[in-house]
Scaffold this active site. Structure first.
Site, PDB file in Angstrom:
ATOM      1  N   GLU A 184      11.544  14.486   9.518  1.00  0.00           N
ATOM      2  CA  GLU A 184      10.887  15.812   9.571  1.00  0.00           C
ATOM      3  C   GLU A 184       9.712  15.896   8.607  1.00  0.00           C
ATOM      4  O   GLU A 184       9.569  16.868   7.851  1.00  0.00           O
ATOM      5  CB  GLU A 184      11.912  16.936   9.344  1.00  0.00           C
ATOM      6  CG  GLU A 184      12.917  17.011  10.491  1.00  0.00           C
ATOM      7  CD  GLU A 184      13.748  18.280  10.529  1.00  0.00           C
ATOM      8  OE1 GLU A 184      13.473  19.205   9.746  1.00  0.00           O
ATOM      9  OE2 GLU A 184      14.673  18.328  11.365  1.00  0.00           O
TER      10      GLU A 184
HETATM   11  C1  LIG Z   1      16.754   7.686  10.362  1.00  0.00           C
HETATM   12  C2  LIG Z   1      15.599   8.295  11.061  1.00  0.00           C
HETATM   13  C3  LIG Z   1      15.798   9.264  12.039  1.00  0.00           C
HETATM   14  C4  LIG Z   1      14.712   9.769  12.745  1.00  0.00           C
HETATM   15  N1  LIG Z   1      14.928  10.652  13.789  1.00  0.00           N
HETATM   16  C5  LIG Z   1      13.872  10.989  14.573  1.00  0.00           C
HETATM   17  C6  LIG Z   1      14.076  11.741  15.769  1.00  0.00           C
HETATM   18  O1  LIG Z   1      15.189  12.130  16.113  1.00  0.00           O
HETATM   19  N2  LIG Z   1      12.991  12.039  16.538  1.00  0.00           N
HETATM   20  C7  LIG Z   1      11.738  11.630  16.202  1.00  0.00           C
HETATM   21  O2  LIG Z   1      10.815  11.902  16.944  1.00  0.00           O
HETATM   22  N3  LIG Z   1      11.504  10.939  15.066  1.00  0.00           N
HETATM   23  C8  LIG Z   1      12.533  10.596  14.253  1.00  0.00           C
HETATM   24  N4  LIG Z   1      12.323   9.863  13.114  1.00  0.00           N
HETATM   25  C9  LIG Z   1      10.957   9.485  12.772  1.00  0.00           C
HETATM   26  C10 LIG Z   1      10.427  10.140  11.508  1.00  0.00           C
HETATM   27  O3  LIG Z   1      10.034  11.450  11.802  1.00  0.00           O
HETATM   28  C11 LIG Z   1       9.286   9.247  11.009  1.00  0.00           C
HETATM   29  O4  LIG Z   1       9.902   8.118  10.446  1.00  0.00           O
HETATM   30  C12 LIG Z   1       8.400   9.932  10.029  1.00  0.00           C
HETATM   31  O5  LIG Z   1       7.618  10.882  10.688  1.00  0.00           O
HETATM   32  C13 LIG Z   1       7.473   8.954   9.305  1.00  0.00           C
HETATM   33  O6  LIG Z   1       6.860   8.055  10.156  1.00  0.00           O
HETATM   34  P1  LIG Z   1       6.889   6.497   9.818  1.00  0.00           P
HETATM   35  O7  LIG Z   1       8.270   6.138   9.461  1.00  0.00           O
HETATM   36  O8  LIG Z   1       6.248   5.774  10.931  1.00  0.00           O
HETATM   37  O9  LIG Z   1       6.017   6.369   8.489  1.00  0.00           O
HETATM   38  P2  LIG Z   1       4.436   6.186   8.423  1.00  0.00           P
HETATM   39  O10 LIG Z   1       3.776   7.223   9.244  1.00  0.00           O
HETATM   40  O11 LIG Z   1       4.107   4.781   8.687  1.00  0.00           O
HETATM   41  O12 LIG Z   1       4.150   6.538   6.906  1.00  0.00           O
HETATM   42  C14 LIG Z   1       4.268   5.597   5.843  1.00  0.00           C
HETATM   43  C15 LIG Z   1       4.082   6.335   4.525  1.00  0.00           C
HETATM   44  O13 LIG Z   1       2.753   6.849   4.448  1.00  0.00           O
HETATM   45  C16 LIG Z   1       2.791   8.246   4.156  1.00  0.00           C
HETATM   46  N5  LIG Z   1       1.674   8.863   4.862  1.00  0.00           N
HETATM   47  C17 LIG Z   1       1.295   8.708   6.146  1.00  0.00           C
HETATM   48  N6  LIG Z   1       0.206   9.428   6.404  1.00  0.00           N
HETATM   49  C18 LIG Z   1      -0.141  10.052   5.263  1.00  0.00           C
HETATM   50  C19 LIG Z   1      -1.198  10.941   4.865  1.00  0.00           C
HETATM   51  N7  LIG Z   1      -2.136  11.332   5.727  1.00  0.00           N
HETATM   52  N8  LIG Z   1      -1.238  11.367   3.603  1.00  0.00           N
HETATM   53  C20 LIG Z   1      -0.284  10.982   2.710  1.00  0.00           C
HETATM   54  N9  LIG Z   1       0.720  10.154   3.016  1.00  0.00           N
HETATM   55  C21 LIG Z   1       0.798   9.688   4.271  1.00  0.00           C
HETATM   56  C22 LIG Z   1       4.137   8.726   4.637  1.00  0.00           C
HETATM   57  O14 LIG Z   1       4.548   9.850   3.872  1.00  0.00           O
HETATM   58  C23 LIG Z   1       5.017   7.529   4.358  1.00  0.00           C
HETATM   59  O15 LIG Z   1       5.446   7.579   3.032  1.00  0.00           O
HETATM   60  C24 LIG Z   1      13.400   9.364  12.410  1.00  0.00           C
HETATM   61  C25 LIG Z   1      13.212   8.435  11.383  1.00  0.00           C
HETATM   62  C26 LIG Z   1      14.278   7.901  10.714  1.00  0.00           C
HETATM   63  C27 LIG Z   1      14.010   6.881   9.661  1.00  0.00           C
END
Ligand SMILES: Cc1cc2nc3c(=O)[nH]c(=O)nc-3n(C[C@H](O)[C@H](O)[C@H](O)COP(=O)(O)OP(=O)(O)OC[C@H]3O[C@@H](n4cnc5c(N)ncnc54)[C@H](O)[C@@H]3O)c2cc1C
Length: 824
Positions: free
Chosen positions: A505
């Protein structure tokens, strides 16, 4: 006399600034001061070397002219308006929708610099209905007692069928669905407490219950579904006959979810044997919670309509659909293995899957509105579920650690008595109080109809970050006991799961540094959004008039913040506003003082940085932290009122406030030291800290007192850990602690006698239980007391015991990792 005149002029200016007086009042004041300086007492009227009449009256005359709108508009406002229009960054449609989502409430008061206290104190303390309370005390406790986290994690990698069945049967998966559809129709407060209690038992179980009740098909259908969609699905979702998931994230679109590559094209296709207008859809999603067991898939994708069949143009925008998992072409992938945890999570994909238009959530009318729908649901969902998990994890850490630190002895005393150990426990007590306060307040706001997008972002990232810190504290206090995994380890599962709550989230780094302050500044700032709206108006004339009004208000706001900050700092907030007169009046005054300074710095930062704010994330992160501390102070003070100003809680409230203020000052100092414009940074520092920084965190003595109180079983410990599942089963991993804590406390005075005898050499310390017999024989304790001591000692043994395994057992546990190895 000149000195007096200067002082009078400064006082008058301060008065006008503090009251945000209109321009004409400034003009009158300037004219009077000008006249006084020319003809006033002590000056020689018309003296040759005195200031000329024109000179002294000029400022007043200029201000008087500027107070006439017909003169001000073309001369001053129009050039500024043109400039602002030219530098305003383009806000994309998705950014705009995210900004527009949700409502502002107490956050706007914090940005205003002068909070209207009734906006806080009038938020009704949410009390569960008898039905909700019965559900919490009944089915929720039953399901908690059924959950064995070790068994779930290591023997099954899923919840036992009996737990699934119980959750479905009792409506846990449909708490937010209205009663008319067979759901429980529970308040935000009840949902938050139920999810929290289950999570205090098992994070995997907590997340399993959280997801269908958070952002997902249920909520989207409730809010935007067409009547036939609601009729078709809500009842089945409420009964657990459908298991929903919601798929937004993809391999290339994580934090930047709006940049997803999943597309749908409006076209004709075959459905149910008939040619039907619909969407040909391709998606590739991952990390989707409950996907491996879902029967109903929520999907977000970009919708295109090259032939304009829907009459909405070619690029319709982000759209949401509900697709049955068994629909032709839907691929539910293999399982992910998130944090080695048991909850269901996995990928899903589909290529050129045809779906009819009535699969779109809200039907074709809602096509293209998906991002707004998601953001609105996120504003409320994020206020409930993750803060519940964050705050319960903090309280659960305190619950078990306070018992363990009282039971575990080293160097002849219980470890909680040692100052080094008391330090992390004191942090736990303060966090437990403050985050329960913030959780309860935010859920109460949702129950009043608010959708607090900014405060829910604050609470999401703060509660999960602090959860991580406090679980680490708990691990440290337990030493090796928390590291040896096994059925009796009640901490390890929470420890390895912390990154989940931190990532979902809206990952915390992004939420803290990009979203919270920027969204807050635009939504909650009293004038900024109005100025931007005016600058973007297509009707230039109307835009200029609206801009003039907002800009005037903004200037007065800036002046008041400068003067207010400076005066509050000089007087250490002694005259700042307060809604109460009692022992914690000082807390309200300090909150008002730092709110004023926050408003000043937030305002200058957005005005100075403009579109650069997005990339100056260290700065906006610190401002988000200050906003968070102000919110925690607010919630803490509110909880103190709501709980009836309990004298026993006053020390913890005072300690929380002192720590918040100390951290706020530190964040301000870092902002001033790093502000891109050194002059502005210096001026802000002067206005906020004219006499320097003097605040101290809660003292060692007061922290030690908190720990002394929480290490005893009783009302204080229960209040600090309210909402946690407290097992009464002495064979349960946490029940064993509760049982031993009582027995050890009962034996405390007897033990003191025994230890004195050991120190005097009357009793020799051997294996303690043998020594107990010696103590009876030596007449140190009675045989009745010896029984109490022995019972406490046996209970202590059970608490400090850790698990061990045969190699075969470990191999079997390891074989559960097979899915992950295969994925690698
Ligand atoms: C266990 C689990 C359950 C999940 N359940 C769901 C689900 O039910 N449905 C669904 O749709 N998604 C789900 N997700 C996805 C989750 O919402 C994403 O993992 C999350 O949005 C982050 O995306 P990412 O992991 O690709 O990180 P990335 O987008 O690759 O980010 C990497 C890092 O960079 C930071 N970052 C990225 N952009 C910026 C910016 N512009 N400024 C500052 N910092 C930044 C982030 O904070 C993070 O620390 C789930 C994820 C997990 C791990």
């Amino acid at each position: 006399m000149i000195l007096i005149l200067i002082v009078v002029a400064l006082v008058v200016m301060a008065f006008l600034a503090m009251h945000r007086s209109p321009l004409w009042q400034w003009a009158v004041a300037a004219l009077l001061i000008g006249l006084a300086s020319r003809f006033g007492v002590g000056t020689v009227p018309f003296a040759a070397d005195g200031p000329g009449l024109v000179e002294v009256l000029l400022p007043g005359v200029v201000l008087a002219l500027l107070s006439v709108r017909q003169i001000r508009l073309p001369l001053v406002t129009a050039p500024i308006y043109r400039f602002v229009k030219s530098i305003l960054p383009r806000v994309s449609r998705t950014e705009q929708e995210a900004l527009d989502a949700g409502t502002v409430g107490w956050d706007a008061e914090l940005f205003s610099g002068k909070p209207r206290w009734d906006k806080l104190l009038k938020v009704k303390q949410a009390v569960l209905t008898p039905e909700e309370q019965a559900f919490l005390d009944g089915p929720t406790n039953v399901v908690c007692s059924m959950i064995d986290d070790w068994d779930i994690r290591h023997n099954r990698i899923d919840m036992p069928p009996a737990v699934w069945a119980y959750l479905k049967e009792h409506g846990f998966l449909g708490m937010l669905i209205g009663k008319e559809y067979g759901g429980l129709g529970f308040s935000a407060q009840a949902q938050s407490q139920i999810v929290a209690r289950i999570a205090s038992r098992s994070i995997a179980a907590g997340i399993t219950v959280m997801v269908p009740n958070s952002l997902g098909p249920g909520e989207l259908l409730e809010k935007y579904g067409t009547l036939p969609q609601q009729e078709k699905y809500l009842r089945r979702l409420a009964r657990g006959q459908e298991i929903p998931c919601f798929a937004l994230t993809g391999p290339h679109a994580g934090s930047d979810a709006a940049g997803m590559r999943d597309v749908g094209v409006v076209t004709y296709g075959m459905h149910g044997g008939k040619k039907t207008l619909g969407v040909r859809l391709s998606w590739d999603k991952r990390y989707i919670t409950l996907a491996p067991v879902a029967t109903l898939l929520g999907l977000a994708f970009h919708l295109h309509d090259p032939d304009n069949l829907l009459g909405k143009g070619e690029n319709i925008g982000i759209t949401l659909a509900l697709v049955p998992a068994k629909h032709k072409g839907v691929v539910i992938g293999r399982r992910h293995f998130p944090a080695r945890s048991a909850f269901m999570n996995g990928p899903t994909s589909g290529k050129n899957v045809f779906i009819p238009l009535d699969f779109l959530i809200g039907g074709p009318d809602h096509a293209g509105q998906g991002w707004r729908m998601l953001m609105e649901c996120l504003a409320t969902g994020r206020a409930i579920s993750l803060p519940a998990i964050g705050s319960i994890s903090i309280k659960q850490s305190l619950r078990v650690t306070s018992a363990y630190a009282r039971i575990r002895r080293q160097f002849g005393i219980y470890v909680g008595m040692m100052e080094g150990v008391a330090e992390p426990i004191a942090r736990m007590v303060k966090s437990a109080y403050a985050f329960e306060a913030a959780r309860g307040l935010t859920a109460a706001m949702v129950d009043e109809g608010q959708k607090p997008s900014v405060l829910s972002a604050v609470l999401k990232y703060q509660s999960t970050e602090v959860m991580r810190a406090r679980i680490n504290d708990a691990m440290d206090v337990h030493g090796g006991r928390a590291i040896q995994d096994g059925p009796s380890n009640y901490l390890f599962s929470g420890y390895i799961n912390t990154p989940v709550a931190i990532t979902v989230e809206g990952a915390n780094i992004l939420t803290r540094t990009l979203i919270t302050f920027a969204q807050g500044a635009l939504r909650a700032h009293p004038y900024l959004y109005k100025e931007i709206e005016a600058a973007q108006a297509t009707d230039r004339k109307a835009g200029l008039v609206a801009f003039d009004k907002a800009f005037g208000g903004h200037t007065a706001f800036m002046l008041r913040n400068m003067v207010g900050s400076f005066l509050h700092a000089l007087s250490s907030g002694l005259f700042a506003s307060t809604p109460v007169e009692h022992e914690l009046t000082w807390g309200y005054r300090q909150l008002a003082r730092y709110t004023q300074s926050f408003a000043l710095c937030a305002d200058w930062t957005v005005v100075f940085l403009g579109g650069e704010l997005k990339s100056r994330q260290r700065l906006s992160g610190r401002l988000a932290d200050i906003l968070s501390e102000l919110y925690l102070m607010s919630a803490t003070l509110k909880r103190y009122e709501d709980d009836g100003r309990l004298a026993a809680d006053r020390p913890v409230v005072e300690a929380v406030l002192a720590d918040c203020i100390f951290r706020i000052e530190g964040e301000f100092a870092a902002i001033f030291a790093n502000f891109p414009n050194r002059l502005l940074g210096g001026i802000m520092r002067f206005l906020v800290f004219p006499l320097g920084r003097h605040k101290r965190p809660a003292s060692d003595a007061s922290n030690n007192n908190l720990v002394r109180e929480v290490l005893k079983p009783g009302a204080f410990r229960d209040r600090m850990t309210v909402g946690t599942y407290v097992s009464v089963d002495a064979n349960d991993p946490t029940g064993v602690l509760e049982d031993a804590l009582i027995k050890v406390t009962e034996a405390e005075a007897i033990e003191a006698k025994f230890i004195r005898a050991v120190k005097k050499g009357i009793v020799e310390r051997r294996l303690d239980r043998d020594a107990i017999e010696d103590a009876v024989e030596a007449g140190v304790i009675t045989s009745g007391e010896a029984t109490t001591l022995r019972v406490a000692d046996e209970a202590t043994d059970r608490v400090i015991r850790v698990d061990d395994f045969s190699s075969e057992e470990l191999e079997r546990i390891e074989s559960q990792r097979e899915p992950r190895r295969a994925a690698e």
